[in-house]
Design a protein around this motif. Structure first.
Motif: not given
Lengths: 149, 517
Positions: A132-133, A135-136
């Motif tokens: 997720f990190s 992705m951000m």
């Protein structure tokens, strides 16, 4: 005059000529894959350093999936379910190298260790947060890894 | 030294590069050196980061301290508990004769450190009594001392932050941190130490257990930030035996400046992640400056879904000075109970920073943040910039506790025992966090650091601390008879411009991503 060839010298000669000259046989991809599939993690790591072809095979997700599954207790979900989730979040190799292997303090323990359900869940959580990190990206204020003050 | 508010720094939302990070730090009064941590003038004097040396040092400190008379300093006696709390990585284990000079320097530093603490207490006392002239003089004296003490670690560093906070209280007005800056600092604090990870994983475990058997679940997050807590929950639900439920997340957060909709962006990313692991997902953002501006109808709790309310370090912001009732937290707890959640996860700092008198708060904060900074140093010593920003995150908390009063003071930490009473009075029953949560927390510690951190179970709640001082606590609560179906609220959601509240819906499904407003 005929020379008497003693059996010993004959066999030692035989052994000498039978010693392989090149250490790495030229296996086809299928065979190489089958060999690596049964290898342990350290061997896979070394294998990945041999050549780009070996690296590609040694980093195959299916191999690392079996490495992971070899060592852990059942999570209770269907294998297909686990596979699709882990592959979506970065893969088994990343899961193993980044989040499972560091929990083992000693070198020799890795191949014999069995991870418990909680340890697995923790590693999977870390994998998902890491994914997720990524992705951000920059919007999280994360600095590039090589950055120093 | 100007106010450290960051209104003038423009931290872009799309990239937070090195110069921008520097801007945040300069705005707070910090200039970073380009050569890494500098050492005390003596080249033989190295600052080890091995936290296992700390306990040895503390022991020697205690024996030294007991034999040294402090009477000749003519100041207030150090509270007896302080000596237990001083943790500095100054390494005393080398006692060979050739290091006598170093030992003496170290002794002088320790004495300066003790004197600094004395000065801090006396100055805080002066501030409390309104003797600003006296306090100002002491702040100057502290600055002189700080120049002689190693301020890069240990007591010097913490004393530096507190002296700075006292200075700000006397001379400057507080400006609150911008939303973006706060998120950046939060992210670095998340990475630098395990406290926030512990909070998220423990809460997730409780939520997972409460959601068992439900096909439609709804999580209400009191502070979405960058949504770091939720990927792990989405993943765990994806792997649930029997398949994932339909997951809804309602993220509450402050409205973003300059027209950006931060909540929506986070919601998009979460939806994307949910889609890639095939979890049916919907997101809703609720922008509100304060939690007590949020009304239950904005959350659209629907009939038949299992609700989890998640509050990580948020409830303490709703407290007021002790004795003044009613506090905003009571009305919030009331509507939480009203929507009948299956679980309410509460994570709070384990500290008592809401005491009525300033000097008490100051002393408590000094102990708490000393331990906290010590733990930061004890864990990964590389990633210096990350550490620096994590420290700024803590520095903001310190400044809020020391400098602000009334409505501006939001860091009103209270200990777990007080939260237990408050939540029980509101009608919630405690839920025992299972052994699974404990084992996961223990594993988290081995992954990220292996010395000094300790997880403890206290009456069904978990605390994470450093060297036997608990610093953060996680607990779970439920509403009695939560199986009664929630009231069906079918009122139309209208946007209320009064409180800058807007909400938007993002739905994700296997086939396509629909975004509805």
């Amino acid at each position: 005059m005929k020379r008497a060839v003693s059996p010993d010298s004959a066999s030692s000669k035989k052994i000498k000529t039978e010693e392989p000259a090149s250490p790495v046989p030229d296996l086809t991809e299928d065979l190489l894959y089958e060999v690596l599939r049964r290898a342990d993690e350290r061997t896979l790591g070394s294998a990945a350093c041999v050549s780009s072809r070996w690296r590609r095979l040694a980093q195959d997700e299916r191999i690392w999936e079996s490495v992971c599954l070899r060592h852990w207790a059942a999570l209770g979900c269907a294998p297909g379910q686990l596979r699709s989730v882990v592959l979506a979040l970065g893969g088994f190799r990343k899961l193993y190298i980044s989040y499972l292997a560091p929990t083992v303090p000693s070198r020799s323990g890795a191949s014999r260790r069995r991870w418990s359900r909680d340890e697995l869940q923790m590693s999977l959580s870390m994998l998902s947060v890491g994914f997720f990190s990524g992705m951000m990206g920059g919007s999280m204020g994360k600095l590039p890894p090589g950055r120093r003050i | 030294m100007g106010p450290y508010g960051s209104d003038s720094t423009t931290v872009s939302s799309t990239a937070c590069s090195g110069p921008e990070i520097d801007a945040i730090l300069t705005g707070t009064g910090y200039g970073l050196s380009t050569s890494g941590p500098c050492h005390v003038a003596n080249p033989d004097y190295s600052i080890p980061f091995n936290p296992s040396d700390v306990t040895t040092w503390v022991d020697s400190m205690l024996t030294d301290f007991n034999s040294t008379s402090t009477g000749n300093l003519h100041l207030q006696p150090i509270p007896a508990t302080w000596t237990d709390q001083i943790c500095s990585p100054l390494n005393p284990t080398d006692s060979s004769p050739s290091h006598a000079l170093i030992a003496q320097q170290r002794k002088e530093e320790e004495d300066s450190g003790i004197r600094l603490v004395h000065l801090l207490m006396t100055c805080a006392d002066a501030v409390q009594h309104g003797s600003t002239g006296l306090a100002a003089g002491m702040v100057d004296e502290m600055r002189v001392l700080l120049s002689r003490v190693n301020t890069l670690s240990g007591i010097g560093k913490v004393a530096g932050y507190f002296a700075d906070a006292l200075f700000r209280r006397l001379y400057t007005t507080e400006t609150p941190l911008s939303v973006t800056d706060h998120e950046v600092l939060y992210h670095h604090f998340y990475e630098a130490c395990p406290y926030l990870k512990f909070a998220h994983f423990t809460a997730n475990q409780a939520i997972l257990e409460a959601f068992e058997g439900y096909d439609r679940v709804h999580v209400i997050d009191f502070s979405l930030m960058q949504g770091l807590q939720w990927p792990a929950l989405i993943q765990a639900l994806a792997l649930r035996p029997g398949g994932p439920p339909f997951l809804r997340i309602t993220g509450i957060g402050p409205p973003s400046p300059d027209g950006r909709d931060a909540l929506r962006e986070v919601g998009f990313k979460l939806a994307e992640l949910a889609r890639s692991v095939r979890v049916r997902f919907a997101f809703r953002g609720v922008a509100a400056n304060r939690l007590d501006d949020v009304k239950p109808w904005m959350l659209q709790a629907t009939h038949g879904e299992a609700i989890a309310v998640n509050s990580v370090l948020q409830l303490h912001r709703l407290l007021t000075d002790p004795g003044t009732t009613p506090a905003p937290v009571d009305s919030v707890l009331e509507w939480i109970v009203g929507i009948r959640p299956k679980v309410v996860t509460v994570v709070e700092q384990e500290a008592d920073h809401n005491k009525p008198t300033f000097i008490d708060r100051f002393t408590e904060a000094l102990f708490y943040y000393s331990t906290m900074f010590d733990s930061l140093e004890g864990s990964r010593p590389h990633h210096q910039r990350q550490m620096a920003l994590a420290e700024v995150y803590l520095q903001k908390e310190i400044c809020n506790i020391v400098c602000c009063e009334g409505e501006n003071r939001v860091e009103r930490h209270e200990p777990l025992t007080q939260w237990r009473t408050r939540l029980t009075n509101a009608g919630l029953n405690p839920v025992h966090l299972g052994s699974g949560a404990f084992r996961q927390a223990s594993m988290l510690l081995t992954l990220f650091s292996d010395e000094g951190y300790c997880v403890e179970e206290v009456d069904g709640c978990l605390t994470l601390g450093w060297h036997n001082r608990a610093l953060i606590s996680a607990s779970a609560w439920r509403v009695p008879d939560a199986d009664v179906s929630p009231d069906d609220d079918s009122s139309v959601i209208a946007s209320n411009s009064n409180n800058c509240i807007n909400s938007n819906n993002i739905s994700g499904s296997d086939d396509n991503n629909r975004i509805s407003m």
